[in-house]
Each structure stands twice: as C-alpha cells, then as structure tokens.
Design an enzyme around this catalytic site. Structure first.
Site, PDB file in Angstrom:
ATOM      1  CB  THR A 147     -27.847  18.377  27.054  1.00 60.10           C
ATOM      2  OG1 THR A 147     -26.846  18.426  26.530  1.00 60.10           O
ATOM      3  CG2 THR A 147     -28.365  16.878  28.268  1.00 60.10           C
TER       4      THR A 147
ATOM      5  CE  LYS B 225     -30.730  27.259  22.412  1.00 65.21           C
ATOM      6  NZ  LYS B 225     -32.043  26.807  22.969  1.00 65.21           N
TER       7      LYS B 225
ATOM      8  CB  THR C 140     -34.276  30.558  22.329  1.00 70.62           C
ATOM      9  OG1 THR C 140     -33.085  28.946  23.982  1.00 70.62           O
ATOM     10  CG2 THR C 140     -34.277  29.748  21.676  1.00 70.62           C
TER      11      THR C 140
ATOM     12  CB  SER D 178     -44.844  35.990  30.438  1.00 65.49           C
ATOM     13  OG  SER D 178     -45.108  35.232  31.118  1.00 65.49           O
TER      14      SER D 178
ATOM     15  CD  GLU E 164     -31.981  29.184  31.841  1.00 62.01           C
ATOM     16  OE1 GLU E 164     -33.027  29.561  30.724  1.00 62.01           O
ATOM     17  OE2 GLU E 164     -32.924  28.505  32.747  1.00 62.01           O
TER      18      GLU E 164
END
Lengths: 408, 408
Positions: A193, A182, A156, A408, A280
């Site tokens: 996790t 992933k 993702t 979003s 991230e």
C-alpha cells in the site's frame, strides 16, 4: 500538506546516511504547491532491489514499469513524482515513465531498466513530460538533501513526514536500514500500500531481498487499512547497496539472514504504523487482534472486517463503548465464527464472553481506555488456532473534510 | 428520529388496507423515547409467509426464531421491537423471543411458531421481558393504527417513514401489495438488509412466495448499501393473507404468477430505494450500473466495490468530478478487468474510454450532473456480457455525526 498535523504524529527520527544512497529533490511544479515535488534518489552501482506492488487491476504505468524492472534485480535510482499519480492515462502516461527512465539513465550512464519510478496524486491526468524532464535535471544538479527533505517531497495529503530506521548484525558487520514512506488515504492492504522506499547498506542478493520483503510485507503493510480503498499506485521498494561489505546474503540459511529478515520486518512494521498514524482525519490508533479463528487467513479477514467497518470506526471516534458493532463486523465477515463462543476485549477489559456481555459488565474501564489515543480490541473466535493483528484508525469528520474537496 | 429529515426523503404514500392484516402499536418503553416502539401486526388465519434473513454469523435470536418458523410457512402475527436489537444477548435474549411468541400466541389462540419477531436497535443489551409483555398486551388491546403509525414505530435512526405499494392482476382479481421498511445505517447487502415487512391479500402458497421473495431480493435489497456494514438482525418477511380470493399461486406456470412476481419485485425495489434515500447523512442518491463484466456476479462485486468506496462516496458528497476514484474502486475489486478497455460515464457524459479520459473531456456537464440529487455512474468493463446495478448514497459529515454518538 494543508490539513492540520495528525494528533497521532511522531517526530521525524534521527536517520543516518546509507552508503551508496544519495537523495535529491527539486520542484517540477506538478501542482501549484510552494514546495518540492520531485524526488531523485541515486544509488551506487551494484545495488540490489526488491519490491511489492499493488494488485489493482488498474495499475499505474509506474507500477507496470517497476514490475518489469524488478525481474532484473538491479537499481541505480528511484524517481518519485508527487501531486500526479499518472494512473489511467493511456499511452501518454506510459510515455512519461519511459522518458523519465531514459533521461535519468542518461544522467547516470546506466540502463533505463535500472531506474525505478513512482508517482502519487490525482488519477487520470497525464504527467506533464516537460515538467518531469526539467525537474529531473534540476534534481540531478542539486546538492544532496536530507532524509527529511526527501520524505516531505514524496508526500501529498500526508500531515507529517514518516520514516524509520533499524540495524542488524550480519556476518559480523552492523548493517543499517532506513525507510521513508508516504500515505494517508486510499490505504488498504492488498500486498503493498502507498509508496514506501527502504534503503540498506547490507549486501543482499535480489532474490533473497525479495523473499524477505514479501515476508515482511505480509505482517505489516498488508495488515493496515485507513479506508479500505486500494491505490492504483501502491509500491514498496527496497534497495540494498552492499556498502557494508558483508558476504552477500542469498539464502535463509546464511549467517545473519535471520537478523536481516527480522530487522526488515521491524522496519516495515514501524513504517506501516506511521501510515496509520497519518490516516486521513485520524485521532485514534487502533490495534485489532483476532485469535481462535479457523486459520490465520480467516483471522485476518475477520480483523479487517472490524478494521474497515465504518460503524466500528465512528464508535471509536466518538469514544463510545459500543462493542455490539464489533459483533456485527465479526458476523458480516463471512468467515467461520460461532456467536456463542465469541469473546471481546477492549484494552485489558473483557466485555463479552460466550456470546453475551460478561456478568457484571462495567463500562467505566472501557470508557477510560477509549479516551486514550491507542486503542486495543481483542476478539477470540473460540474455534481454532488462527490469529492475526491489523491496525487502523478511527473515522472522523476530518476524513470527510479532506476527501470531499481533495482535488478541487 | 432526532436527526434532520433526509433531503432525499419521499412523502408517505397513500396506502390501502390489506384484508386480513391489522396493525397495532404501543409504547413498551425500551428507550427514553417519547414515542411508540412496539408494533404488533396481526394476520388472519390462512396467511402464508416467506422471508429472507441476514447471513451474519452472529444473528440475533429473532433471526434464528424466524428462520425456524419459516419452515412451517404460516403466520398469525409479526411483532417488532424498536430501540433494542436483543442481539448477542445469550440465553436471556432467546428467552425474550420465546416469551413474546408465547404471549402473542396466547392472545390469538395459535401456535408460538405462527408468531414472527424482529427487533432493532443497540446490540448486546437483553430485551427487557417485562416491558415487552406489557407492551404486547397494550398493543393487543389498542385500536388498529394506520400504516404510517406502524411504519414510524418500527424506525430507529430513520429520518422518514418508508413504505410503498403496488398491485397485480392475478386470476382475474386485482391483488394489492403493501410494504413498510426501516433502515438507515448498518446497511449492506447480504441477502436481506434491515427490517422490511410486505403484506398482500393475494393467495400464495408459502414455497412459491419464498421463491418470488428470494428472486425479488436479489435485485433489490441485495443491491443496496449505505455503509457496507451488515446488521445482525436484517429481516424481510412477506405475508399473503389470501383474502383476494384468487386461486392460490403455487407455481411459476400458474396464471398470474408472472404478474405477482413482477409486482413483488417492483415493491422490493421501491422499498430498497427508500432505504438508500434515508441512508445516514445522505444528500445524494447514487445509481451505479456496471456492464461488460465477465459475469453478472462479477459485475455486482465491481459495482459494490464502487458503491462502498469511501473515496468515491466523499467525492460525490463534495460534488467533485474525481472519476479517478471510480478507476481505483474497479481496480481493487479483485474481479477480472482490463484497464485499457474500461469506460466510465457520469450521467449522460462519457468521461473515460479505452483506459484514459476521452479526447476533449469537458468537466462542465459532469459537474452540473453532480450538483443534482440523483447521480448515475456507468462503468463498462469491456470484457463480457455481465451486468449489475446497485444503489447507494454519499458519505458526509452527517454520517459521522450520527454514528459517533448514536448510542450515548
């Protein structure tokens, strides 16, 4: 995968096929992505399965489905949906999982309980059943795909495809293990996790596979954190097809059992490190080793307190030798610690000992270490023999950018 | 104070003088700041004191000094050094605190144990004793200063001066309470957080003052978090000069005891909210109310799990109605929760109930609420009667900018 590729990324490895394992992908269209988003990996009859699943009190229906199916220990396929976690969607979400399992079972001529399902993406939106069914049909009739295609399809917010392999000699035969994984955010250790899938041609009884996977998990997936947030959908599943032809492993005393367990642990650690490398916004890979704690569990709690501290993670992002923040994180962990026996090391440089900076402390080698990509922090509590090592990444503007507008 | 003023800042309030309390400031020069950095607030004889101090296992020598001095219950001054926390500095750090207490005691003609000391700033660098002594002398001979000057002088990364006042009627007399506070990062609730100083002219026996402060702390400072990081130096001290002339409060049954406790609780909550409003990088003030948990303690753990979740905080920063991240944070809290009885509210809008989005869920009012500065999240666990409310701020690029180069 719209974020820039992680600077800590690794190239996709050369991976062998695993006899009895056939990956397929298709585009179900869960999001407006121009990419495949449904992975359907079929497994030959006789495949054992084991798994570790999130301990979240709000698990996805996929997690509940897998938990129930794991009891039977047999698998014929794993279906992975990317772009929608299907978590917190009530009866509609549960129905989606049941439909997927039933449809895949019909295609393969097996029981629905032989089908494992995992989904990842936004929470709270029911998985559209019609898209899942059409995607499953497309994947089933598609030609088999490469490991790299399958790995890309389960991703993702991942910025690179993460996989690893290893081998072991069991019962005179070389068995091979391949894992794909992933995960990039909402990564914190609570048994399992993220989504990880491990395939081996070894013959392994389900109970022993489960014991080996749980053991491997404790020192790998349970020792990484990106942001302290634990997903509703975390699942690591291991499938053993038995095609290598060894005498099935069923006990820790069996010949080759130790070699298999070591190989599985090695594979899990490789995969766990890859997830941290795709944390991230990550620009630094950080290893935190705590020794001298009252117990291993206490050492792990302290290590995770450091690894999850926003102030430690931002200091490392800024290449700032602000080791006082490590002191702070040890102090807040709530575990036995004695300030005046604490010692701290950055890379090979001892910075503090006996509750204060070392005599003649020179920041230059620490600053040089912090300019690298691989950061090591060592903390000795000075109380006992407990130790633990955990891995994390730094906290940067990239994390904020990715997460302030992910949905979003 | 180089960061831009918080958009959540409040104007400095009009504060009365408190009889028996005299603030002074001076420039000790702990950092290259062009500002005062040493605060010396003297207290008339007969002043009672109470305090709540960090539970860190690596406390500063100031915290240890205050913990010992609190046993005696009397105070003649509080000295605050800004720019250097003096924590994790071994014997040199302890010596610095002793020198400060002895010098101030000499000036005032009291015991060193009547002097309270707090320091805030970088960890691991011993406080320069010569600068502290010269600063103390300069402050002692300086004219009294305003509350605003004193509040600015205790600040470090604070972007606005934070103070509050309230009154209560005790024994027919109006007593006044004033509090000043600093703190912006390394803010997480573990008994006390940051440095806060409360002054009242009420007459209150030390033991009752301690009980009232501990009670007020539980619902205020212990219910806020900016970044989940707990300081080595957190201290909240309350001083009561007795100049209002009421019969000293010594028991919860005394006339006016309830009014005083309520006023102290109100003041602590005002101060705690101001700290959140100056959270590093904050653009939103967030209230998280958890109801229906198995106990109040369980509700607080769940509320803090939400308040400390980087993914919840970044979603709010991005004004993204991603309520699935609240589900995630409830799920990871480790407390009793039942997914299918969970209900979630943003502002006045119910978004989820019974384990899934409400029928006909309309994101528009939620999106409108998130565009405001004051955000409310309500979570009902649906299991029992336990409840808790905590406050936090969002996680933004500003936090990263401030903390990736705070020390350098």
């Amino acid at each position: 995968m719209t974020s820039p590729r992680s600077p800590l990324a690794r190239p996709f490895p050369l991976l062998p096929q695993i006899a009895g394992v056939t990956p397929h992908v298709a585009r179900a269209g869960y999001k407006a992505w121009e990419r495949t988003d449904l992975t359907f990996i079929t497994l030959d009859p006789g495949t054992s399965v084991a798994g570790v699943l999130t301990q979240s009190k709000c698990p996805s229906p996929e997690v509940e489905w897998c938990r129930a199916a794991l009891v039977l220990g047999q698998a014929r396929a794993i279906v992975v949906n990317a772009g929608n976690a299907n978590a917190f969607t009530g009866a509609r979400g549960r129905a989606a999982v049941e439909v997927i399992a039933a449809r895949a079972a019909g295609q393969l001529g097996c029981q629905p309980s032989d089908i494992f399902v995992a989904s990842t993406g936004v929470i709270g939106v029911p998985l559209p059943i019609d898209k899942a069914e059409a995607g499953l049909d497309a994947a089933f009739s598609a030609a088999p795909c490469s490991w790299e295609e399958a790995t890309n399809t389960i991703g993702t917010t991942d910025t690179f495809a993460k996989a690893a392999m290893t081998t072991a000699v069991v019962d005179g035969r070389t068995v091979t293990l391949v894992g794909i994984i992933k995960g990039s955010g909402m990564i914190a250790p609570d048994m399992a996790t993220m989504l990880g899938f491990i395939f081996t041609d070894a013959a392994v009884e389900p109970a022993f596979l489960q014991a080996a996977l749980s053991e491997a998990n404790r020192a790998s997936f349970s020792c990484i954190t990106v942001d302290s947030d634990t997903s509703t959908s975390d699942s690591v599943l291991a499938f053993a097809t038995g095609k290598a032809g060894n005498t099935p492993l069923s006990d820790a005393e069996d010949a080759g059992a130790d070699a298999f367990r070591a190989a599985l642990s090695d594979l899990c650690l490789q995969l766990a490190h890859l997830v941290v490398r795709d944390g991230e916004g990550a620009t630094k890979f950080i290893e935190i080793a705590v020794t001298g704690a009252e117990s291993d569990a206490s050492a792990r709690t302290i290590a995770l307190s450091i690894a999850n501290s926003p102030l430690v993670k931002t200091a490392i992002a800024g290449e700032d030798a602000n080791w006082g923040r490590v002191v702070m994180a040890v102090g807040k962990a709530g575990e036995p610690a004695e300030r005046d026996s604490l010692a701290i090391r950055f890379g090979d440089t001892q910075v503090a000992q006996g509750g204060l900076a070392v005599v003649g402390y020179d920041e230059a080698p620490v600053a040089a270490h912090l300019k690298g990509q691989d950061i090591e922090i060592g903390v000795d509590i000075g109380l006992g023999e407990g130790s633990a090592t955990v891995w994390t990444c730094d906290l940067t503007h990239g994390y904020i950018s990715i997460n302030a507008d992910y949905r979003s």
